[in-house]
Motif scaffolding. Structure first.
Motif, mmCIF file in Angstrom:
data_model
loop_
_atom_site.group_PDB
_atom_site.id
_atom_site.type_symbol
_atom_site.label_atom_id
_atom_site.label_comp_id
_atom_site.label_asym_id
_atom_site.label_seq_id
_atom_site.Cartn_x
_atom_site.Cartn_y
_atom_site.Cartn_z
ATOM 1 N N ASP A 193 24.662 -51.900 40.064
ATOM 2 C CA ASP A 193 23.893 -53.096 40.424
ATOM 3 C C ASP A 193 23.457 -53.055 41.891
ATOM 4 O O ASP A 193 22.324 -53.420 42.223
ATOM 5 N N VAL A 194 24.353 -52.622 42.760
ATOM 6 C CA VAL A 194 23.999 -52.488 44.170
ATOM 7 C C VAL A 194 22.861 -51.481 44.325
ATOM 8 O O VAL A 194 21.904 -51.691 45.081
ATOM 9 N N MET A 195 22.955 -50.375 43.595
ATOM 10 C CA MET A 195 21.900 -49.364 43.650
ATOM 11 C C MET A 195 20.564 -49.921 43.176
ATOM 12 O O MET A 195 19.512 -49.673 43.780
ATOM 13 N N VAL A 196 20.588 -50.705 42.089
ATOM 14 C CA VAL A 196 19.346 -51.258 41.548
ATOM 15 C C VAL A 196 18.701 -52.209 42.549
ATOM 16 O O VAL A 196 17.498 -52.154 42.809
ATOM 17 N N GLN A 197 19.513 -53.104 43.135
ATOM 18 C CA GLN A 197 18.981 -54.052 44.118
ATOM 19 C C GLN A 197 18.353 -53.316 45.292
ATOM 20 O O GLN A 197 17.259 -53.654 45.760
ATOM 21 N N THR A 198 19.043 -52.291 45.782
ATOM 22 C CA THR A 198 18.555 -51.551 46.945
ATOM 23 C C THR A 198 17.317 -50.730 46.604
ATOM 24 O O THR A 198 16.336 -50.707 47.355
#
Length: 400
Positions: free
Chosen positions: A136-141
């Motif tokens: 999820d962090v990767m997707v947001q970034t």
């Protein structure tokens, strides 16, 4: 997480897909505007990238249960890469490009369902929750990076080359999945597990819908997720709100960045908590995601508003925990279909919330609309949290 070869492959494949999706949105929007000089048509075309999720979620996600999930991911990646390559053909009619764009986005549903179910099979127990948080962090970034780099690529290379690069990301994603993800048989292949001897699309849809509606635990998790329809209204009203507090375009960018930046921080913090604590805090965090917006009624300055929206975003990190709990509570043979239904409910709540807030802002100041959404969202979150507590009190432990 990165010690697992399967997680690395899924992580990198999703990273490429997200970057490619953002690049395609930029390229197609530029293409439409270059040919028509119409802001309205450009906005409609961009909106088409979100519409397919509402239909393809329930209709196509079941294929992630019918066929081996690695094969579903590879096939959908290859199809999306081919469709995007056709979109890059010079002189392609705009209506044809729009149809291809809808098809590309529709294939996201079975691919995403297969990827999430595969991740749950590869990373058991609390490792799956942490793995979901990392993704999820990767997707947001990568969404932010994708928009930024997408604009630069299109400006330098042109729309056709940008679309070809997008197609290449899907092909690379397929290669990563093929080489890095272990083959597992289709979960519905075993008729003894309760699946029909001959797979039926209607049976899959009905079984998934019935499972979600019957299970109080699943219903409450979907309800908690749909609270997003209230606090997401800040995205649709950032521009008029910035005008109300006497700010311009630069402030709009800061306001829009506040919530996703807070979400990244919130998800990282949640991964540090014990599993049971995370589950107990689902309801309170859903309420906390809405309450800061109530203070927008007093139109605080830019810095205060950014802080409030960031707090809301940080609390919204509970989605990571709710989604992981949902996936783990669904039997493996129905995970693809149920995930598609849950995503459709979430997208409907988000899209409906933004549209209703926009309509309300035509008659009421945006600051009051945002504050009202915060109040209504907090009340809804209290009810959803109470339902979750009742369902979770007597529910069986989350399977490992």
């Amino acid at each position: 997480m990165f010690a697992s070869g399967e997680f690395r492959a899924l992580f990198l494949a999703q990273l490429l897909s997200v970057l490619g999706d953002q690049l395609a949105r930029v390229a197609v929007s530029v293409l439409v505007y270059e040919r028509t000089a119409s802001a309205g048509l450009t906005a409609v075309t961009y909106g088409l990238t979100y519409v397919p999720d509402l239909v393809s979620g329930p209709l196509l996600s079941g294929f992630a249960d019918r066929y081996p999930r690695r094969a579903v991911m590879i096939t959908t990646d290859l199809c999306r890469g081919g469709l995007v390559a056709v979109m890059a053909l010079p002189g392609l009619p705009l209506w044809c490009a729009a149809v291809l764009l809808v098809l590309v986005q529709a294939l996201n549903a079975p691919h995403g369902a297969a990827r999430a179910a595969t991740l749950a099979a590869a990373m058991r127990g609390d490792r799956f929750v942490v793995a979901s948080g990392v993704q999820d962090v990767m997707v947001q970034t990568s969404q932010v990076l994708g928009f930024a780099t997408g604009g630069a690529v299109v400006a330098v290379a042109g729309t056709s080359q940008g679309l070809l690069l997008d197609g290449a990301t899907f092909l690379l994603s397929a290669v990563l999945v093929r080489l890095g993800v272990r083959h597992r048989p289709a979960p519905l292949a075993d008729a003894a597990a309760g699946a029909p001897a001959v797979w039926s699309w209607w049976h899959s849809l009905g079984a998934g819908l019935g499972l979600v509606l019957r299970d109080r635990r699943l219903r409450s998790l979907v309800a908690l997720a749909c609270v997003a329809g209230f606090y997401i209204t800040v995205e649709g009203l950032a521009v008029p709100y910035a005008g109300e507090i006497g700010q311009g375009a630069t402030a709009v960018g800061l306001l829009l960045a506040a919530s996703p930046a807070g979400t990244v921080v919130g998800m990282l913090l949640l991964t540090k908590l014990p599993p049971r604590t995370r589950l107990r805090w689902l309801g309170p965090l859903a309420v906390a995601a809405c309450l800061p917006l109530v203070l927008c009624a007093w139109r605080p300055g830019l810095a205060a508003t950014v802080a409030l929206w960031a707090l809301s975003g940080a609390a919204s990190g509970y989605h990571m925990v709710a989604r992981a709990a949902f996936v783990q509570a669904v039997p493996d043979r129905h995970r693809g279909q149920c995930l598609g239904l849950a995503v459709t409910a979430l997208r409907t709540a988000q899209g409906g919330g933004i549209m209703l807030a926009g309509l309300a802002a035509t008659a009421v100041p945006a600051s009051l609309v945002i504050a009202g959404a915060g109040v209504l969202g907090a009340v809804t979150a209290v009810a959803a949290g109470a339902a979750w507590r009742r369902a979770g009190a007597d529910a069986p432990p989350v399977p490992s």
